[in-house]
Scaffold this motif. Structure first.
Motif, PDB file in Angstrom:
ATOM      1  N   PRO A  33       0.822  -1.211   0.000  1.00  0.00           N
ATOM      2  CA  PRO A  33       0.000   0.000   0.000  1.00  0.00           C
ATOM      3  C   PRO A  33       0.861   1.268   0.000  1.00  0.00           C
ATOM      4  O   PRO A  33       1.972   1.286   0.528  1.00  0.00           O
ATOM      5  CB  PRO A  33      -0.808  -0.120   1.289  1.00  0.00           C
ATOM      6  N   SER A  34       0.343   2.300  -0.601  1.00  0.00           N
ATOM      7  CA  SER A  34       1.048   3.573  -0.699  1.00  0.00           C
ATOM      8  C   SER A  34       1.089   4.261   0.660  1.00  0.00           C
ATOM      9  O   SER A  34       0.127   4.225   1.418  1.00  0.00           O
ATOM     10  CB  SER A  34       0.350   4.481  -1.703  1.00  0.00           C
ATOM     11  N   GLU A  35       2.206   4.905   0.940  1.00  0.00           N
ATOM     12  CA  GLU A  35       2.336   5.654   2.188  1.00  0.00           C
ATOM     13  C   GLU A  35       2.192   7.150   1.944  1.00  0.00           C
ATOM     14  O   GLU A  35       2.496   7.954   2.810  1.00  0.00           O
ATOM     15  CB  GLU A  35       3.694   5.353   2.831  1.00  0.00           C
ATOM     16  N   GLN A  36       1.725   7.519   0.761  1.00  0.00           N
ATOM     17  CA  GLN A  36       1.616   8.929   0.413  1.00  0.00           C
ATOM     18  C   GLN A  36       0.664   9.659   1.357  1.00  0.00           C
ATOM     19  O   GLN A  36       0.955  10.774   1.786  1.00  0.00           O
ATOM     20  CB  GLN A  36       1.133   9.082  -1.023  1.00  0.00           C
ATOM     21  N   GLY A  37      -0.448   9.063   1.700  1.00  0.00           N
ATOM     22  CA  GLY A  37      -1.408   9.701   2.597  1.00  0.00           C
ATOM     23  C   GLY A  37      -0.818   9.951   3.970  1.00  0.00           C
ATOM     24  O   GLY A  37      -1.072  10.979   4.591  1.00  0.00           O
ATOM     25  N   LYS A  38      -0.018   9.002   4.451  1.00  0.00           N
ATOM     26  CA  LYS A  38       0.601   9.150   5.769  1.00  0.00           C
ATOM     27  C   LYS A  38       1.597  10.312   5.760  1.00  0.00           C
ATOM     28  O   LYS A  38       1.604  11.139   6.674  1.00  0.00           O
ATOM     29  CB  LYS A  38       1.319   7.854   6.144  1.00  0.00           C
ATOM     30  N   TRP A  39       2.413  10.390   4.717  1.00  0.00           N
ATOM     31  CA  TRP A  39       3.416  11.462   4.652  1.00  0.00           C
ATOM     32  C   TRP A  39       2.772  12.824   4.431  1.00  0.00           C
ATOM     33  O   TRP A  39       3.256  13.845   4.933  1.00  0.00           O
ATOM     34  CB  TRP A  39       4.450  11.169   3.572  1.00  0.00           C
ATOM     35  N   THR A  40       1.685  12.874   3.696  1.00  0.00           N
ATOM     36  CA  THR A  40       0.972  14.136   3.493  1.00  0.00           C
ATOM     37  C   THR A  40       0.420  14.645   4.823  1.00  0.00           C
ATOM     38  O   THR A  40       0.529  15.837   5.135  1.00  0.00           O
ATOM     39  CB  THR A  40      -0.180  13.937   2.488  1.00  0.00           C
ATOM     40  N   ARG A  41      -0.152  13.746   5.604  1.00  0.00           N
ATOM     41  CA  ARG A  41      -0.690  14.126   6.923  1.00  0.00           C
ATOM     42  C   ARG A  41       0.416  14.635   7.836  1.00  0.00           C
ATOM     43  O   ARG A  41       0.254  15.660   8.507  1.00  0.00           O
ATOM     44  CB  ARG A  41      -1.396  12.923   7.540  1.00  0.00           C
ATOM     45  N   ILE A  42       1.562  13.954   7.871  1.00  0.00           N
ATOM     46  CA  ILE A  42       2.690  14.391   8.702  1.00  0.00           C
ATOM     47  C   ILE A  42       3.176  15.763   8.247  1.00  0.00           C
ATOM     48  O   ILE A  42       3.460  16.641   9.075  1.00  0.00           O
ATOM     49  CB  ILE A  42       3.826  13.352   8.649  1.00  0.00           C
ATOM     50  N   LEU A  48       1.399  23.031  10.419  1.00  0.00           N
ATOM     51  CA  LEU A  48       0.482  23.617  11.391  1.00  0.00           C
ATOM     52  C   LEU A  48       1.215  23.944  12.689  1.00  0.00           C
ATOM     53  O   LEU A  48       1.079  25.053  13.230  1.00  0.00           O
ATOM     54  CB  LEU A  48      -0.684  22.658  11.667  1.00  0.00           C
ATOM     55  N   TRP A  49       2.011  23.004  13.213  1.00  0.00           N
ATOM     56  CA  TRP A  49       2.728  23.240  14.463  1.00  0.00           C
ATOM     57  C   TRP A  49       3.781  24.339  14.309  1.00  0.00           C
ATOM     58  O   TRP A  49       3.967  25.150  15.225  1.00  0.00           O
ATOM     59  CB  TRP A  49       3.363  21.949  14.981  1.00  0.00           C
ATOM     60  N   LEU A  50       4.460  24.397  13.170  1.00  0.00           N
ATOM     61  CA  LEU A  50       5.421  25.481  12.948  1.00  0.00           C
ATOM     62  C   LEU A  50       4.726  26.843  12.946  1.00  0.00           C
ATOM     63  O   LEU A  50       5.246  27.822  13.496  1.00  0.00           O
ATOM     64  CB  LEU A  50       6.181  25.272  11.640  1.00  0.00           C
ATOM     65  N   VAL A  56       2.967  32.056  18.507  1.00  0.00           N
ATOM     66  CA  VAL A  56       3.209  32.168  19.953  1.00  0.00           C
ATOM     67  C   VAL A  56       4.521  32.902  20.212  1.00  0.00           C
ATOM     68  O   VAL A  56       4.589  33.787  21.080  1.00  0.00           O
ATOM     69  CB  VAL A  56       3.201  30.767  20.613  1.00  0.00           C
ATOM     70  N   SER A  57       5.570  32.557  19.462  1.00  0.00           N
ATOM     71  CA  SER A  57       6.879  33.210  19.650  1.00  0.00           C
ATOM     72  C   SER A  57       6.803  34.708  19.377  1.00  0.00           C
ATOM     73  O   SER A  57       7.343  35.516  20.140  1.00  0.00           O
ATOM     74  CB  SER A  57       7.924  32.579  18.728  1.00  0.00           C
ATOM     75  N   LEU A  58       6.141  35.084  18.284  1.00  0.00           N
ATOM     76  CA  LEU A  58       6.028  36.512  17.956  1.00  0.00           C
ATOM     77  C   LEU A  58       5.165  37.247  18.984  1.00  0.00           C
ATOM     78  O   LEU A  58       5.443  38.411  19.305  1.00  0.00           O
ATOM     79  CB  LEU A  58       5.454  36.688  16.549  1.00  0.00           C
ATOM     80  N   THR A  59       4.154  36.586  19.510  1.00  0.00           N
ATOM     81  CA  THR A  59       3.316  37.198  20.542  1.00  0.00           C
ATOM     82  C   THR A  59       4.118  37.432  21.813  1.00  0.00           C
ATOM     83  O   THR A  59       4.076  38.527  22.401  1.00  0.00           O
ATOM     84  CB  THR A  59       2.088  36.315  20.829  1.00  0.00           C
ATOM     85  N   VAL A  60       4.871  36.432  22.246  1.00  0.00           N
ATOM     86  CA  VAL A  60       5.704  36.568  23.445  1.00  0.00           C
ATOM     87  C   VAL A  60       6.766  37.633  23.231  1.00  0.00           C
ATOM     88  O   VAL A  60       7.016  38.476  24.101  1.00  0.00           O
ATOM     89  CB  VAL A  60       6.339  35.202  23.823  1.00  0.00           C
ATOM     90  N   TRP A  61       7.401  37.627  22.055  1.00  0.00           N
ATOM     91  CA  TRP A  61       8.431  38.622  21.745  1.00  0.00           C
ATOM     92  C   TRP A  61       7.837  40.035  21.746  1.00  0.00           C
ATOM     93  O   TRP A  61       8.433  40.970  22.274  1.00  0.00           O
ATOM     94  CB  TRP A  61       9.040  38.294  20.384  1.00  0.00           C
ATOM     95  N   GLY A  62       6.641  40.181  21.180  1.00  0.00           N
ATOM     96  CA  GLY A  62       5.988  41.480  21.132  1.00  0.00           C
ATOM     97  C   GLY A  62       5.609  41.970  22.530  1.00  0.00           C
ATOM     98  O   GLY A  62       5.781  43.151  22.856  1.00  0.00           O
TER      99      GLY A  62
END
Length: 67
Positions: A33-42, A48-50, A56-62
Motif C-alpha cells: 500500500p502507498s504511504e503517500q497519505g501518511k506522509w501528506t498528513r505528517i 500547522l505546528w510550525l 506564539v513566539s512573535l506574541t511573546v516577543w511582542g
C-alpha cells in the motif's frame, strides 16, 4: 453457414465464467500500500505546528519587548 449452424443471439449467450487460477496474484497496491497519505498528513501537521510556534513566539516577543 446453414440455418442449423447459426450462432446464438447475444441475449441468449451466457457470460463466460472465469475460473481463478492457483497462480492468482493480488494487485500490487494491495500487497504494497502507498504511504503517500501518511506522509501528506505528517507534512501538514508539521506546517500547522510550525505556524502555531511562530505565532506564539512573535506574541511573546511582542509582549516582552514592546510593552
Amino acid at each position: 453457414m446453414s440455418v442449423g449452424e447459426r450462432s446464438p443471439l447475444r441475449s441468449d449467450r451466457r457470460p463466460i465464467e472465469i475460473e481463478e487460477d492457483d497462480t492468482y496474484l493480488p494487485p500490487r497496491n494491495a500487497v504494497h500500500p502507498s504511504e503517500q497519505g501518511k506522509w501528506t498528513r505528517i507534512f501538514y501537521l508539521t506546517l500547522l505546528w510550525l505556524f502555531i510556534i511562530l505565532v506564539v513566539s512573535l506574541t511573546v516577543w511582542g509582549i516582552k519587548y514592546y510593552s
